[in-house]
Write an enzyme that holds these catalytic residues in place. Structure first.
Site, mmCIF file in Angstrom:
data_model
loop_
_atom_site.group_PDB
_atom_site.id
_atom_site.type_symbol
_atom_site.label_atom_id
_atom_site.label_comp_id
_atom_site.label_asym_id
_atom_site.label_seq_id
_atom_site.Cartn_x
_atom_site.Cartn_y
_atom_site.Cartn_z
ATOM 1 C CG HIS A 1 81.386 74.506 17.949
ATOM 2 N ND1 HIS A 1 82.288 75.362 17.854
ATOM 3 C CD2 HIS A 1 81.435 74.079 16.454
ATOM 4 C CE1 HIS A 1 82.807 75.830 16.588
ATOM 5 N NE2 HIS A 1 82.404 74.874 15.789
ATOM 6 C CG ASP B 1 82.539 78.092 20.424
ATOM 7 O OD1 ASP B 1 81.445 77.893 20.695
ATOM 8 O OD2 ASP B 1 83.173 77.107 19.556
ATOM 9 C CB SER C 1 82.763 71.837 13.846
ATOM 10 O OG SER C 1 82.084 73.179 13.503
ATOM 11 N N GLY D 1 85.470 72.665 10.470
ATOM 12 C CA GLY D 1 86.180 73.772 9.387
ATOM 13 C C GLY D 1 85.563 73.433 8.021
ATOM 14 C CG ASN E 1 83.000 76.294 8.853
ATOM 15 O OD1 ASN E 1 83.123 76.869 9.972
ATOM 16 N ND2 ASN E 1 82.721 74.820 8.908
#
Length: 299
Positions: A278, A275, A128, A165, A194
């Site tokens: 990112h 979040d 991502s 992801g 991830n």
């Protein structure tokens, strides 16, 4: 049988017997350049001004020069004896040498352009962070990277094969198809974040990175690894082992390592999305700067 060739001393066409090669400054003159000599001598013959190119004529009337241009040089010298041959010949040599040098420079300068006429490609195999999660794809660092290379007139195409992801296992599974489809020259592996967030075994992640480097090199491309970090709440032991994997693989396989992309933005105000994982659109140029600096020599 008599053969026309360029006299090695004065550069004029003569009617002598023997296949001698044309010479310039004592070195053989390529046959492809003989037409240049002929053109210069004929041009001089048609001029009514004092001849600084041809050693055969000096201040002859225009009509006489036209006649001279149609006669063999040996006959011309009988009708209009030349004088000041030494100065005229030095000027001729300098002029012709300059012309041949200019032609050679142009030919050589065109060679590299033809060799690199076909664009080379960079594939970004990422997650991502490279897939521009949460922002417009055109705002992501990969798209900005492609625009930068275009502005710099570098013959590189950038392919974004990143998926939000994605893990090192998923990247390894997709890599053969990516290599076959795009035949890249450089592949940037921006994966592992991830894996860490999901607590995957570090040894498995290391094996996946090694396998991807093997596949990329087997395809004749150059692998590049982007380092990754995770939040410290996963424990110091796992965190240290995770971060060390990227350095270890890069050192063992002698692969270029890009530093952690978000080093300068992870804790900066306005640079991370809500979040906390990112980067925002405003942070993308800083991510690009890290990548471009690391790849400058390679590109």
């Amino acid at each position: 049988m008599k053969t026309n060739y360029f006299d090695s001393n004065i550069g004029a066409m003569t009617n002598k017997t023997g296949p001698r090669a044309p010479r310039l400054y004592g070195a053989p003159l390529p046959v492809s350049h003989t037409f240049v000599w002929q053109a210069l001598l004929r041009l001089c013959a048609y001029s009514s001004s004092p001849c600084s190119v041809s050693p055969c004529y000096t201040r002859v009337p225009r009509g006489a020069a036209r006649t001279a241009a149609l006669l063999p040089p040996s006959r011309v010298r009988q009708i209009w004896p030349a004088h000041s041959l030494s100065a005229g010949w030095r000027g001729a040599k300098r002029l012709v040498a300059s012309i041949l040098l200019a032609v050679s420079v142009v030919v050589l300068s065109l060679a590299p352009q033809s060799a690199y006429a076909e664009d080379r490609s960079i594939v970004v195999l990422g997650d991502s962070i490279s897939a521009a999660y949460g922002i417009q794809r055109e705002e992501g660092w990969v798209h900005l990277f492609a625009q930068q290379l275009k502005q710099q007139e570098l013959t590189w195409q950038v392919v974004n094969a990143s998926i939000s992801g994605e893990t090192t296992s998923g990247g390894l599974a997709r890599l053969p198809g990516v290599l076959s489809r795009h035949t890249p020259d450089v592949v940037i592996i921006e994966l592992g974040g991830n894996d860490g967030l999901r607590g995957y075994p570090v040894g498995k992640m290391r094996a996946n990175l090694m396998a991807m480097v093997d596949l990329i090199e087997a395809a004749g491309a150059t692998p590049v690894i982007a380092a990754m970090r995770i939040p410290p709440n996963y424990g110091p032991r796992y965190t240290r082992a995770f971060e060390a994997v990227f350095n270890e693989v890069a050192a063992e396989r002698d692969t270029l390592l890009i530093p952690f992309l978000m080093e300068s933005v992870a804790l900066a105000d306005g640079m991370m999305q809500d979040d906390g994982i990112h980067p925002t659109a405003a942070a993308q140029p800083l991510l690009l700067e890290v990548v471009a600096t690391s790849l400058a020599e390679l590109l």
